[in-house]
Design a protein around this motif. Structure first.
Motif, mmCIF file in Angstrom:
data_model
loop_
_atom_site.group_PDB
_atom_site.id
_atom_site.type_symbol
_atom_site.label_atom_id
_atom_site.label_comp_id
_atom_site.label_asym_id
_atom_site.label_seq_id
_atom_site.Cartn_x
_atom_site.Cartn_y
_atom_site.Cartn_z
ATOM 1 N N ASN A 38 0.823 -1.213 0.000
ATOM 2 C CA ASN A 38 0.000 0.000 0.000
ATOM 3 C C ASN A 38 0.856 1.261 0.000
ATOM 4 O OD1 ASN A 38 -2.450 -1.398 0.005
ATOM 5 N ND2 ASN A 38 -2.443 -1.595 2.230
ATOM 6 N N LEU A 39 1.979 1.233 0.715
ATOM 7 C CA LEU A 39 2.872 2.401 0.724
ATOM 8 C C LEU A 39 3.546 2.592 -0.622
ATOM 9 C CD1 LEU A 39 4.525 2.224 4.272
ATOM 10 C CD2 LEU A 39 3.104 4.065 3.372
ATOM 11 N N PHE A 40 3.971 1.518 -1.245
ATOM 12 C CA PHE A 40 4.565 1.632 -2.575
ATOM 13 C C PHE A 40 3.546 2.167 -3.579
ATOM 14 C CE2 PHE A 40 7.986 -1.185 -1.024
ATOM 15 C CZ PHE A 40 9.087 -0.545 -1.586
ATOM 16 N N GLN A 41 2.308 1.726 -3.449
ATOM 17 C CA GLN A 41 1.262 2.223 -4.346
ATOM 18 C C GLN A 41 1.023 3.716 -4.117
ATOM 19 O OE1 GLN A 41 -2.406 -0.011 -4.260
ATOM 20 N NE2 GLN A 41 -3.566 1.642 -5.242
ATOM 21 N N LEU A 42 0.977 4.115 -2.843
ATOM 22 C CA LEU A 42 0.800 5.533 -2.519
ATOM 23 C C LEU A 42 1.977 6.348 -3.047
ATOM 24 C CD1 LEU A 42 -0.772 7.773 -1.078
ATOM 25 C CD2 LEU A 42 0.359 7.108 1.063
ATOM 26 N N TYR A 43 3.180 5.815 -2.909
ATOM 27 C CA TYR A 43 4.389 6.478 -3.427
ATOM 28 C C TYR A 43 4.290 6.700 -4.935
ATOM 29 C CZ TYR A 43 9.238 6.777 -5.100
ATOM 30 O OH TYR A 43 10.400 7.146 -5.744
ATOM 31 N N GLN A 44 3.865 5.660 -5.658
ATOM 32 C CA GLN A 44 3.741 5.775 -7.116
ATOM 33 C C GLN A 44 2.688 6.807 -7.506
ATOM 34 O OE1 GLN A 44 5.609 4.538 -9.479
ATOM 35 N NE2 GLN A 44 6.888 3.287 -8.104
ATOM 36 N N GLU A 45 1.604 6.848 -6.760
ATOM 37 C CA GLU A 45 0.552 7.841 -7.048
ATOM 38 C C GLU A 45 1.069 9.262 -6.828
ATOM 39 O OE1 GLU A 45 -2.986 7.050 -4.828
ATOM 40 O OE2 GLU A 45 -3.126 4.976 -5.507
ATOM 41 N N ILE A 46 1.862 9.442 -5.781
ATOM 42 C CA ILE A 46 2.371 10.787 -5.468
ATOM 43 C C ILE A 46 3.355 11.267 -6.523
ATOM 44 C CG2 ILE A 46 3.797 12.095 -3.841
ATOM 45 C CD1 ILE A 46 2.494 10.490 -1.574
ATOM 46 N N ILE A 47 4.325 10.435 -6.893
ATOM 47 C CA ILE A 47 5.357 10.891 -7.836
ATOM 48 C C ILE A 47 4.806 11.039 -9.256
ATOM 49 C CG2 ILE A 47 7.256 9.941 -6.482
ATOM 50 C CD1 ILE A 47 7.390 7.604 -8.468
ATOM 51 N N SER A 48 3.679 10.379 -9.558
ATOM 52 C CA SER A 48 3.075 10.498 -10.892
ATOM 53 C C SER A 48 1.921 11.498 -10.910
ATOM 54 C CB SER A 48 2.576 9.128 -11.366
ATOM 55 O OG SER A 48 1.596 8.615 -10.480
ATOM 56 N N ASN A 49 1.762 12.246 -9.793
ATOM 57 C CA ASN A 49 0.692 13.244 -9.658
ATOM 58 C C ASN A 49 -0.704 12.646 -9.842
ATOM 59 O OD1 ASN A 49 2.406 15.378 -9.092
ATOM 60 N ND2 ASN A 49 2.593 16.011 -11.233
ATOM 61 N N GLN A 50 -0.858 11.390 -9.459
ATOM 62 C CA GLN A 50 -2.156 10.732 -9.564
ATOM 63 C C GLN A 50 -2.820 10.553 -8.188
ATOM 64 O OE1 GLN A 50 -1.330 7.073 -11.649
ATOM 65 N NE2 GLN A 50 -1.439 8.050 -13.667
ATOM 66 N N TYR A 51 -2.176 11.055 -7.156
ATOM 67 C CA TYR A 51 -2.742 10.927 -5.811
ATOM 68 C C TYR A 51 -3.998 11.781 -5.685
ATOM 69 C CZ TYR A 51 -3.378 12.007 -0.866
ATOM 70 O OH TYR A 51 -3.922 12.220 0.375
ATOM 71 N N VAL A 52 -5.058 11.156 -5.177
ATOM 72 C CA VAL A 52 -6.341 11.830 -4.978
ATOM 73 C C VAL A 52 -6.768 11.622 -3.527
ATOM 74 C CG1 VAL A 52 -8.777 11.923 -5.644
ATOM 75 C CG2 VAL A 52 -7.034 11.459 -7.376
#
Length: 402
Positions: A38-52
């Motif tokens: 889950n943390l790796f997924q959150l990390y990927q969302e943040i660096i790709s500007n896809q975090y919502v």
């Protein structure tokens, strides 16, 4: 061995911060089932500007007062800690010493001690006249202008950009998402409509103006609340030259030997807050009185040579004792060691707070008269009612059954 990206390391630190004292919450438990993934997924969302930002849980808390709370999803709280950890060290350099709320080694107790010290110093140990002015902002968190707040934070981020330890653009993007997010849209409502009865519109996000207001309940809101009034603090100290001044969130105290000087501060403060921050002093919460009359601040009443516990905290302690007496009565005088441990945790939080105030008689009445006799057989209390602990004679009914 290749080192992991610093942002990922920071995200893991934020995760460990976020889960402290929250590990029993449903969303935290769900996240922890596979926290690395889950943390790796959150990390990927943040660096790709896809975090919502996810939907918040909205409810009304009645302890110690009626207040609307928006609780973010656990993964969002991790991001809150990431932002807080990145910004806090730099704002700590800018905050005045006497800003007490939500800061390391500060808090309510320091605020009370400092007010007592200010009164003693200003009155030369109660030998001279001294006046106290107390003000607070009307609907503070709901009145914060998001654009003004963002610009204040951006200025500091730009100033310390080379020392941040996190990409500037990425940090500003997360801050932008956090500040301008509207938690009232698509939130989960916990409770019933009646919970909101009696709550003024100035204390609810559902009635704020556009691009106004921060949710009470987020870690970032606590930090941003200090940020928003930081320039005002320096205005009071540097321009108004008020030596004895302290603030906890939006509760402000000013102490001076000249009553007219304190009266002259009110219009200057009112004008500054309105012009610079779009804030309004609560007209019904302006107190100006002699130090001998005492002053109510942060749940206590500060008077010469003594500090009393305020009525709100007394009522809260009464409610807790009544609640636990009911539990003990329902269980016919039997209580497990785990329940007793929880009870002692609650009890000691109050006893430790009351011990520092002039509250021996109050504690004596609560323990000896109001607390159930069953409890008094299960616990021991140190002299002066400073701390309670399990009696050596206590027998856990669960172990007796076994």
């Amino acid at each position: 061995m290749q080192q992991p990206p610093k942002l990922l390391v920071d995200l893991f630190k934020a995760y460990y911060n976020a889960r402290k004292n929250k590990r029993k919450s449903p969303d935290c438990l769900a996240f922890e089932m596979d926290y690395e993934k889950n943390l790796f997924q959150l990390y990927q969302e943040i660096i790709s500007n896809q975090y919502v930002i996810s939907r918040s849980l909205c409810f009304v808390s009645f302890n110690p007062v009626q207040r609307e709370i928006f609780a973010g999803n656990f993964r969002d709280r991790i991001v809150h800690h990431l932002i807080y950890n990145a910004l806090s060290p730099f704002f700590e350099r800018l905050f005045i010493y006497d800003d007490y709320s939500c800061r390391l080694e500060k808090g309510v107790s320091l605020g009370i001690r400092r007010l007592d010290h200010f009164i003693r110093a200003c009155s030369q140990n109660y030998s001279q006249n001294c006046w106290i002015l107390k003000l607070d902002v009307k609907g503070y968190f709901m009145s914060i202008d998001k654009e003004i707040l963002y610009q204040k934070i951006k200025y500091v981020v730009d100033r310390f950009s080379e020392q941040l330890g996190i990409d500037r653009e990425l940090l500003l993007h997360l801050i932008d998402l956090n500040i301008f997010h509207e938690p009232t849209k698509h939130c989960y409502i916990k409770g019933v409509r009646e919970d909101w009865i009696g709550l003024p519109k100035t204390k609810s996000l559902f009635f704020t103006k556009k691009r106004r207001g921060l949710p009470i309940g987020n870690l970032t809101s606590q930090l941003f609340g200090n940020v928003y009034l930081n320039d005002f603090d320096h205005f009071v100290k540097d321009k108004l030259r008020c030596k004895y001044y302290g603030r906890y969130v939006d509760d402000m105290v000013f102490i001076h030997q000249d009553k007219k000087y304190l009266k002259s501060l009110i219009p200057q403060i009112t004008n500054y807050l309105k012009k610079e921050l779009e804030l309004e002093i609560h007209p019904k919460k302006i107190y100006l009185q002699h130090f001998t009359k005492g002053i109510s601040f942060l749940g206590v009443i500060v008077k010469p040579y003594r500090i009393y516990v305020g009525q709100r905290n007394k009522r809260s302690f009464y409610r807790q004792i009544f609640k636990w007496n009911k539990i003990m009565e329902k269980q016919k005088g039997l209580i497990t060691r785990d329940q007793l441990k929880t009870f002692l945790s609650v009890m000691n939080s109050y006893l430790g707070y009351f011990y520092e105030r002039s509250s021996y008689k109050l504690c004596d009445k609560l323990i000896q008269k109001d607390l159930s006799l069953y409890f008094r057989k299960c616990i021991c209390i140190t002299k002066g009612y400073k701390k309670a602990f399990v009696s050596p004679l206590f027998q856990d009914p669960e172990s007796v059954k076994r």
